[in-house]
Scaffold this active site. Structure first.
Site, PDB file in Angstrom:
ATOM      1  N   THR A  78      83.004 114.193  26.429  1.00  0.00           N
ATOM      2  CA  THR A  78      84.162 114.633  25.656  1.00  0.00           C
ATOM      3  C   THR A  78      83.911 115.966  24.963  1.00  0.00           C
ATOM      4  O   THR A  78      84.816 116.803  24.883  1.00  0.00           O
ATOM      5  CB  THR A  78      84.585 113.532  24.663  1.00  0.00           C
ATOM      6  OG1 THR A  78      84.925 112.358  25.405  1.00  0.00           O
ATOM      7  CG2 THR A  78      85.774 113.968  23.828  1.00  0.00           C
ATOM      8  N   PHE A 122      77.077 109.497  27.397  1.00  0.00           N
ATOM      9  CA  PHE A 122      78.249 109.275  28.236  1.00  0.00           C
ATOM     10  C   PHE A 122      79.500 109.868  27.580  1.00  0.00           C
ATOM     11  O   PHE A 122      79.895 110.985  27.870  1.00  0.00           O
ATOM     12  CB  PHE A 122      78.428 107.780  28.519  1.00  0.00           C
ATOM     13  CG  PHE A 122      77.213 107.157  29.155  1.00  0.00           C
ATOM     14  CD1 PHE A 122      76.835 107.499  30.444  1.00  0.00           C
ATOM     15  CD2 PHE A 122      76.427 106.255  28.455  1.00  0.00           C
ATOM     16  CE1 PHE A 122      75.707 106.950  31.040  1.00  0.00           C
ATOM     17  CE2 PHE A 122      75.300 105.698  29.033  1.00  0.00           C
ATOM     18  CZ  PHE A 122      74.934 106.045  30.322  1.00  0.00           C
ATOM     19  N   CYS A 123      80.110 109.126  26.700  1.00  0.00           N
ATOM     20  CA  CYS A 123      81.414 109.519  26.151  1.00  0.00           C
ATOM     21  C   CYS A 123      81.337 110.678  25.166  1.00  0.00           C
ATOM     22  O   CYS A 123      82.243 111.507  25.119  1.00  0.00           O
ATOM     23  CB  CYS A 123      82.090 108.302  25.533  1.00  0.00           C
ATOM     24  SG  CYS A 123      82.314 107.000  26.779  1.00  0.00           S
ATOM     25  N   ILE A 124      80.290 110.773  24.385  1.00  0.00           N
ATOM     26  CA  ILE A 124      80.154 111.900  23.460  1.00  0.00           C
ATOM     27  C   ILE A 124      79.886 113.183  24.244  1.00  0.00           C
ATOM     28  O   ILE A 124      80.611 114.168  24.109  1.00  0.00           O
ATOM     29  CB  ILE A 124      79.047 111.641  22.408  1.00  0.00           C
ATOM     30  CG1 ILE A 124      79.386 110.407  21.554  1.00  0.00           C
ATOM     31  CG2 ILE A 124      78.812 112.875  21.550  1.00  0.00           C
ATOM     32  CD1 ILE A 124      80.678 110.516  20.767  1.00  0.00           C
ATOM     33  N   MET A 176      79.034 106.405  23.110  1.00  0.00           N
ATOM     34  CA  MET A 176      77.644 106.399  23.468  1.00  0.00           C
ATOM     35  C   MET A 176      77.250 107.829  23.819  1.00  0.00           C
ATOM     36  O   MET A 176      77.836 108.436  24.707  1.00  0.00           O
ATOM     37  CB  MET A 176      77.383 105.499  24.662  1.00  0.00           C
ATOM     38  CG  MET A 176      77.779 104.042  24.434  1.00  0.00           C
ATOM     39  SD  MET A 176      76.619 103.127  23.385  1.00  0.00           S
ATOM     40  CE  MET A 176      75.317 102.704  24.516  1.00  0.00           C
TER      41      MET A 176
END
Length: 187
Positions: free
Chosen positions: A129, A124-126, A121
């Site tokens: 990271t 958040f995660c993109i 998402m």
């Protein structure tokens, strides 16, 4: 230019239940956008395999009461992006694919200097990271048409994606940076 042998394609959290349940035209648009991202990432993965790049699959292991609860149908990676034999799957429990996982040691072991990131998402995660990859000493290509999310906080998913492409496209350090490329041009 970094060799494909020093490159890893990292696809994050493209799991069956990644989008929250919903209905109506906005939810249908988010589902269609996800399907487009999945198709572009599947093509990118095929080209990366042919070029000899490393493929890494990241799978979020959520608690039992979540739509991505480990072992449930929602937790499964989308069939179009199924890991092939020998491809590493990173299991994470936070937005950061590096935090408390084996991602960095796997990349180092394989001599990876450059990561290509796409998936879900976006905020958040993109986002997390991509920033973490820079902090861990990797150059990053963010697949500008290869990540997605859902509407949230009064913003449409398109606005969220555009915002993150703009912000992350400026992100970097004196030695490592983020570049944006469309999936068709990423490898």
């Amino acid at each position: 230019m970094v060799s494909p042998l020093e490159t890893a394609v990292i696809v994050i959290d493209v799991q069956q239940g990644i989008l929250p349940a919903g209905e109506g035209p906005r939810h249908q648009a988010a589902v269609a956008a996800l399907d487009g991202v999945v198709a572009r990432l599947a093509d990118l993965q095929a080209r990366a395999r042919n070029a000899g790049a490393t493929l890494i699959h990241v799978q979020h292991d959520a608690p039992d009461d979540h739509r991505l609860a480990k072992g449930t149908p929602g937790w499964e990676i989308r069939a179009e992006l199924t890991p092939q034999a020998g491809e590493h799957v990173v299991h994470k429990t936070t937005c950061d694919s590096f935090l408390d996982t084996d991602l960095k040691p796997v990349l180092q072991e394989k001599g990876i200097r450059h990561v290509i990131i796409g998936g879900c998402m976006t905020p958040f995660c993109i986002d997390t990271t991509v920033r973490s990859a820079i902090a861990h000493g990797f150059d990053v290509t963010l697949v500008s048409d290869g990540h997605t999310t859902c509407d949230m906080g009064g913003l449409g998913f398109e606005q969220i994606i555009d915002h993150h492409n703009t912000v992350l496209g400026w992100f970097g350090t004196s030695t490592h940076k983020v570049v944006l490329k469309k999936a068709a041009d990423a490898i």
